[in-house]
Design a protein around this motif. Structure first.
Motif, short mmCIF file in Angstrom:
data_model
loop_
_atom_site.label_atom_id
_atom_site.label_comp_id
_atom_site.label_asym_id
_atom_site.label_seq_id
_atom_site.Cartn_x
_atom_site.Cartn_y
_atom_site.Cartn_z
N ASP A 41 0.81 -1.22 0.00
CA ASP A 41 0.00 0.00 0.00
C ASP A 41 0.85 1.28 0.00
O ASP A 41 0.39 2.33 -0.44
CB ASP A 41 -0.92 0.04 1.23
CG ASP A 41 -1.94 -1.08 1.22
OD1 ASP A 41 -2.23 -1.59 0.13
OD2 ASP A 41 -2.43 -1.45 2.30
N TYR A 42 2.06 1.16 0.50
CA TYR A 42 2.88 2.35 0.75
C TYR A 42 3.60 2.81 -0.51
O TYR A 42 4.05 2.00 -1.32
CB TYR A 42 3.90 2.04 1.84
CG TYR A 42 4.85 3.17 2.12
CD1 TYR A 42 4.43 4.30 2.79
CD2 TYR A 42 6.16 3.10 1.67
CE1 TYR A 42 5.30 5.35 3.04
CE2 TYR A 42 7.04 4.14 1.92
CZ TYR A 42 6.61 5.26 2.59
OH TYR A 42 7.46 6.30 2.83
N SER A 43 3.70 4.11 -0.66
CA SER A 43 4.46 4.68 -1.77
C SER A 43 5.08 6.00 -1.35
O SER A 43 4.60 6.67 -0.43
CB SER A 43 3.57 4.88 -3.00
OG SER A 43 2.58 5.86 -2.73
N ILE A 44 6.16 6.34 -2.02
CA ILE A 44 6.83 7.62 -1.82
C ILE A 44 6.45 8.51 -3.01
O ILE A 44 6.52 8.07 -4.15
CB ILE A 44 8.36 7.42 -1.76
CG1 ILE A 44 8.72 6.55 -0.56
CG2 ILE A 44 9.08 8.76 -1.70
CD1 ILE A 44 10.14 6.05 -0.58
N VAL A 129 10.28 15.51 -1.90
CA VAL A 129 10.03 14.09 -1.62
C VAL A 129 9.12 13.99 -0.41
O VAL A 129 9.41 14.58 0.64
CB VAL A 129 11.34 13.31 -1.35
CG1 VAL A 129 11.04 11.85 -1.03
CG2 VAL A 129 12.29 13.42 -2.53
N GLU A 130 8.02 13.26 -0.55
CA GLU A 130 7.10 13.02 0.58
C GLU A 130 7.09 11.52 0.88
O GLU A 130 6.81 10.71 0.00
CB GLU A 130 5.68 13.48 0.23
CG GLU A 130 5.51 14.99 0.12
CD GLU A 130 5.58 15.69 1.47
OE1 GLU A 130 5.56 14.99 2.51
OE2 GLU A 130 5.67 16.92 1.48
N VAL A 131 7.40 11.18 2.14
CA VAL A 131 7.48 9.75 2.50
C VAL A 131 6.23 9.22 3.20
O VAL A 131 6.00 8.00 3.22
CB VAL A 131 8.74 9.48 3.36
CG1 VAL A 131 10.00 9.71 2.56
CG2 VAL A 131 8.74 10.35 4.61
N PHE A 132 5.42 10.07 3.81
CA PHE A 132 4.14 9.68 4.43
C PHE A 132 4.26 8.41 5.29
O PHE A 132 3.43 7.51 5.20
CB PHE A 132 3.07 9.41 3.37
CG PHE A 132 2.87 10.53 2.42
CD1 PHE A 132 2.30 11.73 2.84
CD2 PHE A 132 3.23 10.41 1.09
CE1 PHE A 132 2.09 12.78 1.96
CE2 PHE A 132 3.04 11.45 0.20
CZ PHE A 132 2.47 12.64 0.63
#
Length: 272
Positions: A41-44, A129-132
């Motif tokens: 589910d995770y993305s940068i 860059v957004e790592v959330f």
């Protein structure tokens, strides 16, 4: 009564050790599955000035990149165009930078995320860059911490189990020293002389294996025994039950027999 006392002397430490090990197996399974789930589910998200050459990014902080997906500008504009004029929309289409989602093969640690962010920002074309990662990372770290604590507890209980079993075997030798001496004088091997204590160990290992096997089966379908209800939405247990039973079987019989044989060898060396 003496038979039961001897059985319980082996059974209690073995069962305590196996229950801790089975809990460790379950928590480890939860950690692995949760890590895989958030990795899927995770993305940068990165923002670039010009179109990105995706082929140049294959690994980040030692983690393989699964795919890089372009976020279409029209989709972004559609979310905000209700508040904009036609002229503003046209201008936005020309000025809007490029957006990409980077999907990784596995979920990165906090250290890896920091390294990934620094690596990406070294590219002059990448402006942001957004790592959330905050929410996922906190939950993951808590599960990893729980897994580590359980393993340490299992290790400590295993050491105590070995010590208790070894002391029980030494006590048995002390109580039956005369009988063993007579058997040894008639040419009996040390294994034959200690056959009754070996039988106690084997029976105790079997009973312990059955008890903990039933415990593992129950808990794997009722994880609220270990985790609070609030975490049920992230708890996902997919275990190969027979494989885990095999591990319990090997550990149960292996620890008890290994400890007894070690004591027997020491006894043989000291008395031959």
């Amino acid at each position: 009564m003496k038979f039961l006392k001897n059985i319980f002397a082996f059974l209690i430490p073995l069962t305590a050790m196996l229950i801790t090990f089975s809990i460790y197996l379950l928590i480890d399974n939860v950690v692995v599955n949760y890590k895989q789930r958030i990795a899927n589910d995770y993305s940068i998200v990165i923002i670039t000035n010009t179109p990105l050459i995706k082929e140049n990014i294959n690994t980040l902080a030692g983690i393989d990149v699964e795919k890089i997906q372009t976020l279409k500008k029209n989709r972004i504009i559609n979310n905000i165009k209700s508040n904009l004029s036609d002229t503003s929309i046209k201008l936005l289409k020309r000025k809007l930078p490029n957006f990409y989602q980077i999907f990784l093969e596995e979920f990165p640690t906090t250290t890896q995320l920091e390294k990934i962010k620094n690596t990406l920002l070294q590219n002059k074309n990448i402006r942001k860059v957004e790592v959330f990662s905050k929410d996922h990372n906190q939950t993951y770290l808590l599960l990893v911490l729980l897994n580590s604590i359980t393993f340490i507890l299992f290790f400590i209980i295993t050491i105590f189990a070995i010590i208790i079993i070894a002391k029980q075997v030494k006590l048995w030798f002390h109580e039956h020293s005369t009988k063993i001496a007579i058997l040894r004088l008639h040419g009996a091997s040390i294994l034959y002389s200690a056959s009754s204590v070996l039988n106690y160990a084997i029976l105790s290992s079997l009973f312990s294996f059955i008890i903990v096997g039933a415990f593992l089966y129950y808990v794997s379908g009722n994880m609220m025994v270990i985790f609070p209800y609030e975490l049920m939405d992230i708890i996902d247990v997919k275990i190969d039950f027979y494989n885990e039973l095999f591990k319990l079987f090997i550990l149960s019989f292996g620890i008890s027999l290994f400890t007894i044989i070690g004591v027997l060898l020491k006894y043989k060396i000291n008395n031959d």
